[in-house]
Design an enzyme around this catalytic site. Structure first.
Site, PDB file in Angstrom:
ATOM      1  N   GLY C 489     -16.839 -32.776  -8.834  1.00 49.66           N
ATOM      2  CA  GLY C 489     -17.581 -31.285  -8.416  1.00 49.66           C
ATOM      3  C   GLY C 489     -16.556 -31.388  -6.604  1.00 49.66           C
ATOM      4  N   GLY C 491     -14.037 -30.279  -5.208  1.00 52.81           N
ATOM      5  CA  GLY C 491     -13.014 -28.915  -5.711  1.00 52.81           C
ATOM      6  C   GLY C 491     -11.728 -29.344  -5.636  1.00 52.81           C
ATOM      7  CB  SER C 492      -9.756 -33.184  -6.285  1.00 53.14           C
ATOM      8  OG  SER C 492     -10.813 -33.099  -7.584  1.00 53.14           O
ATOM      9  CB  SER C 530     -13.234 -39.158   2.079  1.00 47.20           C
ATOM     10  OG  SER C 530     -14.451 -39.186   2.122  1.00 47.20           O
ATOM     11  CB  THR C 533      -7.528 -34.492   0.797  1.00 40.17           C
ATOM     12  OG1 THR C 533      -9.325 -33.466   0.367  1.00 40.17           O
ATOM     13  CG2 THR C 533      -7.273 -33.330   1.579  1.00 40.17           C
ATOM     14  CB  ALA C 710      -6.092 -31.720   4.801  1.00 39.13           C
ATOM     15  N   GLY C 712      -9.480 -36.801   4.258  1.00 39.22           N
ATOM     16  CA  GLY C 712     -11.194 -36.285   3.754  1.00 39.22           C
ATOM     17  C   GLY C 712     -12.218 -36.178   4.219  1.00 39.22           C
ATOM     18  CB  VAL C 713     -14.119 -34.216   4.496  1.00 38.99           C
ATOM     19  CG1 VAL C 713     -14.634 -32.795   3.078  1.00 38.99           C
ATOM     20  CG2 VAL C 713     -15.351 -32.828   5.936  1.00 38.99           C
ATOM     21  CD  GLU C 715     -16.247 -41.605   1.422  1.00 42.35           C
ATOM     22  OE1 GLU C 715     -16.795 -42.490   0.593  1.00 42.35           O
ATOM     23  OE2 GLU C 715     -15.577 -42.011   2.529  1.00 42.35           O
TER      24      GLU C 715
END
Ligand SMILES: Cc1cc2nc3c(=O)[nH]c(=O)nc-3n(C[C@H](O)[C@H](O)[C@H](O)COP(=O)(O)OP(=O)(O)OC[C@H]3O[C@@H](n4cnc5c(N)ncnc54)[C@H](O)[C@@H]3O)c2cc1C
Ligand code: FES
Ligand code: FES
Lengths: 160, 292, 761
Positions: C489, C491-492, C530, C533, C710, C712-713, C715
Site C-alpha cells: 500500500g 506505493g513501492s 521505512s 526507499t 531520498a 524512508g518516510v 513511519e
C-alpha cells in the site's frame, strides 16, 4: 448433513446466472466462489465496508447477507465495467487523487461513493464524511478519498 | 454443522404458523443483520429462520393519521430515514437514523429487528420510548399493544412469545412536542454509544407540560428517568431548570461500567448530556407539530 | 514503442500508482482471494489459558465431524519438524503449542476441511486439559516475577546486530540494552533542576483490513508458499531451516498486501501451512479472521521512566531513561526494537551525559512486534511529553526549549554516531511557521477550550540489512524490475520504477515491476522500518546503472553512440533481430559498527536518520473531557522525495493511525484474555475522527547516501502525534496525561483532580 443446497437465480453485473448455495453461505463467500474477488470479508460485522455490493439498487454488506436471499435479485459488484476504459468517474477520480494505499477497502469506498453521488450529486465535505463513515480504511487514505469524491462530482457534472 | 433452513413466507399468517414457541432455534428474521452477527459469534445456532422480507408489503408502510404515525415493522431503517412524513413530523427520528449504524446496515435492517433484538445499545428504543410509541404485537389469532418499556424487559430480553411478531410501531402525534436524541460515544466517533439520551418535551406556552427523559446504552434496557421528568414538569425551560433536571437524572441513574467508561464517569456524562439534550429538544420545531 | 530515451526526470514527479486500475476494479490479487485445486482450509483451535501446561488435547469430537480431513496438534508437527520453533530473534515460538501454552489465544490445533465452515465448527469442539501456571502480564513486574514464561531462551543468531544474544535460564528478560555516555550520575548531583516522569503506552493492534493469510502448495520438488508477508526472503530461509531443506526448494510468492504495518513480518502462518500441507499432501490455506488478529501480534506496551538534569538556562545536561517493553509470550522482533529504539531514547537533543537501560520482557500476553515506528512512537511519547513538562516548569516556551537543546548537524548523538543529513532544525522551524507559533492563539470560551502542541522525534534506521535488485532490459527497450520489496500500500512498486527509470532515461510507466517471488526476485531483508526507499532504492539504482553500463558497453562494442542510439537499435545490431536481454544487478548493504555491549557506543549505528514532527490544535470539552483535534500538521525529512504524492499519503496515513493509538485504541485484557477482539469493540479512526484540517510537508532535504537523495518516510508521520496532543491538552486546560490512550474519561478525571474534586473510581 442436511445443509440442503438451494439453486438460486439472479442477475450478476447484468448477466443472468444460477448458483447452488448452502443456507449458511453469505454473499461474499458466494461471489468469491464465482470468481469475483472484489468484495472481501474483513471485519465480518458490517463495519468496514470491504464486502460492499449492491442488491436491487441498494448497497449492502455482503458479509451480513445470506446468499440464498439473492434469489431473483439484481446484484452489482465492483467488477462491473463502465464506459470505454472500464472505469467510471469515481474510479478515475480515485486514481487521480491516489485515494487508496493497500486497496483492500477500495472497492467498498468506490461503490459507496457512487451511491452517494447518485443520491446527492453535489455533496458537501460533511455529507461525504457522513455517507462514507461506515467504511473504514486502515491505511487512512481518508483525505485523498474525500478529495476524490469531490473530483468525481465535478467530473460527473462536467459530463452531464 | 447444525443444519438450518431459511424460509421466506409470503404472508404474515404463514410466517406466524412457521414459528414454533417450543423450539428456541426457530427465529423470525427481518434484515438478518443482528442474527448473522450472533450466528458468526456462535451465540445463536438456529434450526429455522422465518424471514419476513417477502410478506405483504403493507407491513413496511409508513402511514399518518390525525393522531399518529404508524410504521410497519418490516420498514427498513433507511426507508424510515428518508420518509418525507417522518422528516416533517418526527425530525428527531430522522436525525437519529442518520447516525444509526451505516448506510448499508440501514438499507436492510428493519424497525422490528431493531426493537426485538433488545440490545441495550440500540438507538431507537429510548427514542421511541420518549415519543410514547406503542408496539403492535401479533400472535396467532391475537394482537396486543405494548409500550417500549413493556416490550423490552432486560438485557437482550423481550416479552415477545416465541410465536409473536412485531408488526408495527405507532407513534402518537402530540401538539407542540419537541424531541431530541443524543448518542454519546467516548472512543471513536462511530462506536456503540456509552449512553443514549432521548428527550421529548410537550410545551404549553413557555412551560413544559409533560416531559419524557429516557436513558439507553448505559443501562441494561431503556429506562425513564422519572425524577428528571418530574423536575421539568411545569417549568420554564432554561439553563437553570435544565441543569436541575440533569442533576436529578444523574442522581437517579444507575449506569454500568464498561470499556466506554466507568460508572462514575457515565454519571457525569448523563449530567452534561441530559442538560444539553433538553435544551436541544426545547428548540426542536417539527414541521408537523407546528402545523397542527 | 517503449524506447524513448529522454522522457524527462522521473524522480520527484507523482505519476498515478501503477496498480490503480487493478485496485479500483477489484481485480488486484491478494492471497486472501487465492483458491487452489484440492485446497483444504485450516481453522485454529486456541488456548483458553494464559499460562499452563498442556495435559491433553481432545480432538475426538472435531475428528468426528463429517467433512473434517485432519486435525493436527503440535505433536503431529514435531513428527515432521523435530524442532518446530521459529522467530527472528529467538527460536522460541512453536508452530502449534507444545507442552505448554504461554498466552490465551495461542494456536493449539489445526482442523483441515474442504469447507471452511466445517473446519470452524470442528475447531470449536476441540478442548484441552491444562495444569495452570502462575502468569505475568505487566512488563515491570516481569522483571522480577517468579512466573517464568520460557524455561530456556534460545537465541536465533540470525541478524548480525543480535549476534551477541546468549541463551539464559529463569528470566523473562529477552534482551537488555545499555548505553552510557559521559557521567549522568555525577551530572545529576550538580544539576540546577532535576525532572523525572514516568509514562505508559498500551497494547494496540496493526489491524490490516486483510487479516493474516497464507497458502502452502506442496509440489513435486518444491514447496510453494503464497503468503501475505512483508518478508518473503526471510520466510524462505526460515521455512527451509525448519524443514532442513536448501533454500531453493522453498518458493515464496507475495502479491499485493491488504496492509501490513509491521504485522506481517517474519514467520506468522507460513510454518503452519507449510507443515500442514506437507503432512496431508494437499494445498492448505489458513486465513485468519479479524478476531484472530488480536491473538497474533500486537504493538508493545511500554513503561518509560525518564529523568533530566537541566541548567539555569534551560539546557539539558544529563538524561536517564529506563524502558520496559512488554513483548508478550514470544519475542518476535521485540529484542531488536528494544535495542534500536534504545539508540535514540534520549530524543533529538544534544545531551552530554546519557544513561539508557532498555529491557525486552516476556509476559503471558499475545506476542508484540514491530508496528509503524519500531518502538519510536512510544519513546517520543515519553521524551516529548517530558520536554513540554520541563519547559512549562521553567516557564520557557516549548518551541524555544526545543530550539535550545536540538541536536544539530555534525554533533554526536547518544550512541556517539554523528548526525548527518537529519533535518531536525528545518523540520522544527517549518513546523513552527506552519503552526504560526509566534502569533496569538484563540483559546476558546465556555466549556470549549482550545490549545496547541508540538512534538518532534527521530529514528535510526534498522541496520545492517541487505537488498538486491535486478533490472532486465528486453530487446525493444522495455524493462523488468525484479525486487522483493512488498507493495503493501505504500506505493513501492511505483517509487522503485521511478528510480530505475531515472537511471535508464525512460518513463517509469514503461517498467514492469515483478512482484516478490523468491524463485525470481532476489533477496531483500524485508519491507519494514521505512528501509525500502533507501536500501532497495539503492540496490535498484545500482541494478539500473549496471544494466545501463552494459548497454552502453554493448553499443560501444558495436560502434554505436551509447547515449543516443535507441535501445532497440543496439539489440538489433547485436542479434540481427529483436532478441536478447541485458541484465543488470545491484545490491546494497550499508556499513554498520555494532554498539559496544557495555556502553552502547558506536560511530556508525545507522545509514540514515528519519525525522518526523507533528503540531496539533485541539478543542477540549471541559464538561466531558472529550478532545477534538481540529488541525493536524505533519512534517518530515524524507530526503529528496521520489514521489511527492505518495509521501504525502504516507505522512497523513501514519499520523491518522497514530491519532487512533493516541485517543482511543487499546487492546483490553482481563486476566490475560483479550476482551475486545473485534472491530465492533476495538475502534479505529473513521471519517468522523479525521481532523478537519490536515497538512503534510516533506521539507526540502537531501540524504547523501540515499538514491537520488531520498530516504524512508513510512513511519515518520507517527512519531510525534501522541505527545503533541498531550501537550496541546495541557496548553488548553492545564492538565497532564501521562498514559495512552488519552480517553475523554482520562482527561475528565485529570480536570476534576486539578480542581480538587477527584472523581470516584
Ligand atoms: C455494523 C452495525 C452497526 C450498527 N450500529 C447500530 C447503531 O448505531 N444503533 C442501533 O440502534 N443499531 C445499530 N446496529 C444494529 C442494527 O440496527 C440491527 O442489527 C438491526 O436493527 C436489526 O435489524 P434486522 O432487521 O437486521 O434484525 P434481524 O437480525 O433480522 O433480527 C434481530 C432480532 O429480532 C428478531 N426479529 C426480527 N424481526 C422481528 C419481528 N418483526 N418481530 C419479532 N422479532 C423480530 C429476530 O428474531 C432477532 O432476534 C448496528 C448493526 C450493525 C451490523
Ligand atoms: S466485512 Fe462486511 S462490512 Fe466488514
Ligand atoms: S487502502 Fe488500505 S485499508 Fe484502505
Amino acid at each position: 448433513m442436511s445443509t440442503a443446497q438451494r439453486i438460486i437465480r439472479f442477475t450478476l453485473n447484468g448477466e443472468a446466472i444460477a448458483a447452488s448455495v448452502a443456507p449458511h453461505e453469505n454473499v461474499v463467500e458466494l461471489l468469491q466462489r464465482l470468481g469475483l474477488h472484489g468484495a472481501r470479508e474483513s471485519c465480518g460485522q458490517g463495519l468496514c465496508g470491504c464486502c460492499t455490493v449492491r442488491v436491487d439498487g441498494l448497497a449492502v454488506s455482503g458479509c451480513l447477507y445470506f446468499a440464498v436471499q439473492l434469489d431473483a435479485t439484481c446484484v452489482d459488484t465492483i467488477e462491473q465495467p463502465f464506459g470505454e476504459d472500464g472505469l467510471d468517474e469515481v474510479q478515475q477520480a480515485f486514481a487521480q487523487c491516489g485515494a487508496f494505499q493497500c486497496g483492500f477497502c477500495t472497492p467498498g469506498f468506490v461503490l459507496m461513493s457512487r451511491e452517494l453521488l447518485a443520491a446527492n450529486p453535489e455533496p458537501s465535505e460533511d455529507e461525504i464524511r457522513h455517507y462514507l463513515s461506515g467504511n473504514l480504511c486502515r491505511c487512512a487514505a481518508y483525505p485523498e478519498i474525500i478529495r476524490a469524491v469531490q473530483l468525481a462530482a465535478r467530473m460527473r457534472r462536467a459530463r452531464s | 454443522m447444525t443444519p438450518f433452513e431459511l424460509i421466506e413466507p409470503r404472508t404474515l399468517d404463514e410466517a406466524l404458523r412457521l414459528l414454533d414457541p417450543a423450539d428456541p432455534g426457530v427465529r423470525p428474521a427481518g434484515g438478518c443483520t443482528a442474527l448473522m452477527l450472533m450466528m458468526k459469534a456462535g451465540m445463536l445456532v438456529p434450526t429455522r429462520l422465518v424471514s419476513l422480507r417477502r410478506i405483504e408489503p403493507r407491513y413496511r408502510d409508513i402511514v399518518a393519521s390525525d393522531d399518529a404515525i404508524t410504521i410497519g415493522a418490516n420498514a427498513s431503517l433507511a426507508s424510515i430515514e428518508h420518509s418525507a412524513r417522518v422528516r416533517d413530523e418526527l425530525p428527531a427520528l430522522a436525525r437519529t437514523l442518520r447516525t444509526l449504524a451505516n448506510v448499508r446496515v440501514r438499507n436492510v435492517a428493519t424497525l422490528g429487528g431493531n426493537l426485538a433484538h433488545a440490545d441495550p445499545h440500540m438507538d431507537l428504543p429510548p427514542l421511541l420510548a420518549a415519543l410514547d410509541a406503542s408496539v403492535q404485537v401479533q400472535g396467532r389469532g391475537s394482537s396486543r399493544y405494548a409500550s417500549i418499556e413493556q416490550l423490552i424487559s432486560g438485557y437482550y430480553e423481550t416479552t415477545l412469545a416465541g410465536d409473536e411478531l412485531i408488526v408495527a410501531v405507532r407513534i402518537p402525534k402530540r401538539a407542540a412536542r419537541g424531541c431530541a436524541y443524543r448518542k454519546v460515544t467516548t472512543r471513536s466517533a462511530d462506536d456503540w454509544p456509552a449512553l443514549g439520551i432521548a428527550v421529548a418535551l410537550e410545551r404549553e406556552g413557555e412551560r413544559v407540560r409533560a416531559a419524557r427523559v429516557v436513558l439507553g446504552a448505559a443501562v441494561d434496557r431503556p429506562t425513564r428517568l422519572l425524577a428528571a421528568e418530574a423536575a421539568l414538569q411545569g417549568t420554564r425551560l432554561d439553563e437553570t431548570s435544565a441543569r436541575r433536571a440533569a442533576d436529578a437524572a444523574a442522581d437517579e441513574a444507575r449506569p454500568s461500567e464498561d470499556a466506554r467508561g466507568s460508572a462514575a464517569y457515565k454519571r457525569e456524562l448523563i449530567r452534561v448530556h441530559v442538560r444539553r439534550t433538553l435544551l436541544e429538544a426545547w428548540c426542536d420545531e417539527p414541521v408537523g407539530a407546528v402545523r397542527q | 514503442m517503449t524506447s524513448e530515451r529522454t522522457p524527462g526526470p522521473q524522480v520527484g514527479r507523482s505519476p498515478p500508482r501503477r496498480e490503480a486500475r487493478a485496485k479500483l476494479s477489484g481485480r488486484a490479487p491478494y492471497v486472501h482471494d487465492l483458491v487452489l485445486p484440492g485446497m483444504l482450509h485450516g481453522k485454529l483451535a486456541r488456548s483458553t489459558r494464559p499460562h499452563a501446561r498442556i495435559r491433553r488435547i481432545d480432538t475426538a469430537a472435531a475428528r468426528a465431524i463429517e467433512g473434517v480431513h485432519a486435525v493436527l496438534t503440535g505433536d503431529d508437527i514435531r513428527q515432521l519438524i523435530p524442532q518446530p520453533y521459529h522467530g527472528p530473534a529467538f527460536h522460541d515460538q512453536p508452530i502449534l503449542a507444545l507442552d505448554k501454552v504461554r498466552y490465551a489465544g495461542e494456536p493449539l490445533a489445526l482442523v483441515l476441511a474442504s469447507d471452511p465452515h466445517v473446519a470452524q465448527t470442528a475447531a470449536r469442539l476441540i478442548e484441552a486439559e491444562y495444569e495452570e501456571l502462575p502468569a505475568v502480564y505487566d512488563e515491570v513486574e516481569a522483571m522480577r516475577s517468579s512466573a517464568i514464561v520460557h524455561d530456556v531462551l534460545k537465541p536465533a543468531g540470525t541478524f548480525p546486530d543480535l549476534k551477541h544474544l546468549a541463551g539464559k535460564r529463569d528470566t523473562n528478560v529477552a534482551l537488555d540494552f545499555h548505553l552510557r555516555r559521559g557521567n549522568a550520575a555525577r551530572a545529576f548531583e550538580h544539576a540546577e533542576h532535576v525532572f523525572e516522569h514516568t509514562f505508559k503506552t498500551q497494547q494496540v493492534l496493526h489491524l490490516p483490513l486483510e487479516p493474516f493469510v497464507s497458502v502452502a502448495d506442496p509440489g513435486e520438488r518444491q514447496l510453494t508458499l503464497h503468503t501475505a508477508s512483508q518478508s518473503p526472503s526471510f520466510v524462505r530461509i526460515e521455512i527451509a531451516r525448519l524443514l532442513g531443506w536448501p533454500e531453493n526448494r522453498v518458493r515464496v510468492q507475495v502479491p499485493f498486501l491488504g496492509g501490513g504495518f509491521g504485522a506481517k513480518v517474519y514467520v506468522k502462518l507460513e510454518a503452519l501451512v507449510a507443515a500442514a500441507a506437507l503432512i496431508v499432501r494437499r494445498p492448505v490455506k489458513v486465513a485468519l479472521t479479524m478476531e484472530e488478529q488480536f491473538y497474533t501480534l500486537t504493538k508493545h506496551a511500554a513503561t518509560l521512566r525518564i529523568k533530566s538534569a537541566v541548567d539555569a538556562e534551560g539546557r539539558i545536561s544529563a538524561r536517564e531513561c529506563e524502558v520496559w517493553w512488554n513483548g508478550g509470550a514470544y519475542a518476535d522482533i521485540g529484542p531488536r526494537i528494544t535495542q534500536k529504539s534504545g539508540f535514540t531514547a534520549p530524543g533529538p537533543y544534544d545531551i552530554e551525559h546519557v544513561s539508557i537501560d532498555s529491557y525486552a520482557l516476556y509476559t503471558n500476553l499475545p506476542p508484540a512486534g514491530a508496528l509503524r515506528g519500531f518502538g519510536i512512537p512510544q519513546l517520543v511519547w515519553a521524551y516529548e511529553s517530558h520536554a513540554d513538562m520541563i519547559a512549562r516548569a521553567l516557564s520557557i516556551d516549548p518551541l524555544a526549549f526545543r530550539r535550545k537543546n536540538l541536536l544539530r548537524e555534525g554533533r554526536a548523538q547518544a550512541t556517539g554516531t554523528l548526525m548527518r543529513d537529519a533535518a531536525l532544525d528545518t523540520v522544527l522551524e517549518r513546523l513552527a511557521q506552519r503552526m504560526r507559533w509566534d502569533e496569538p492563539f484563540e483559546r476558546g470560551s465556555g466549556s470549549v477550550r482550545r490549545g496547541r502542541g508540538i512534538g518532534i522525534g527521530f529514528k535510526a534506521s534498522i541496520s545492517p540489512t541487505t537488498s538486491v535488485a535486478i533490472v532486465s532490459v528486453s530487446a525493444d527497450g522495455s524493462c523488468h524490475l525484479l525486487c522483493s520489496t512488498v507493495d503493501m500500500g505504500q506505493g513501492s512498486d511505483t517509487a522503485m520504477a521511478q528510480i530505475a527509470a531515472e537511471v535508464l532515461g525512460i518513463a517509469a510507466e514503461d517498467i514492469t515491476v515483478v512482484h516478490p517471488d523468491t524463485d525470481v526476485t532476489p533477496f531483500d531483508m524485508a519491507t519494514l522500518g521505512s528501509r525500502s526507499t533507501y536500501h532497495m532504492g539503492n540496490a535498484v539504482k545500482r541494478a539500473a546503472e549496471d544494466a545501463r553500463d552494459r548497454l552502453f558497453a554493448l553499443a560501444a562494442e558495436l560502434g554505436l553512440a551509447p547515449e543516443t542510439t535507441p535501445i532497440p537499435e543496439i539489440f538489433r545490431r547485436k542479434y540481427g533481430m529483436q532478441a536478447g536481454n541485458v541484465v543488470g544487478q545491484g545490491s546494497f548493504v550499508p556499513s554498520y559498527i555494532p554498539t559496544d555491549h557495555a556502553s552502547g557506543q558506536s560511530s556508525d549505528v545507522t545509514p540514515f536518520w528519519m525525522v518526523g514532527a507533528t503540531g496539533v490544535e485541539i478543542e477540549v470539552d471541559t464538561e466531558t473531557g472529550q478532545v477534538k483535534v481540529t488541525r493536524l500538521v505533519n512534517l518530515a525529512d524524507a530526503g529528496r522525495t521520489v514521489n511527492p504524492a505518495i509521501v504525502d499519503t504516507q505522512l497523513s496515513g501514519a499520523a491518522i493511525m497514530q491519532l487512533g493509538f493516541t485517543l482511543f485504541e487499546q487492546i483490553e485484557f482481563r486476566s490475560g484474555q483479550v476482551a475486545n477482539a473485534s472491530l465492533a469493540d476495538y475502534k479505529i479512526p473513521g471519517m468522523h475522527d479525521l481532523p478537519p484540517l490536515i497538512e503534510n510537508e516533506a521539507v526540502t532535504a537531501h540524504e547523501h547516501g540515499g538514491p537520488f537523495g531520498a530516504k524512508g518516510v513510512g513511519e515518520s508521520g507517527t512519531f510525534a502525534v501522541s505527545p503533541a496532543i498531550a501537550n496541546a491538552i495541557e496548553d488548553a486546560v492545564g492538565v497532564r496525561v501521562t498514559a495512552l490512550p488519552i480517553t475523554a474519561e482520562a482527561v475528565y478525571r485529570a480536570l476534576r483532580a486539578s480542581r480538587g474534586e477527584p472523581l470516584a473510581q
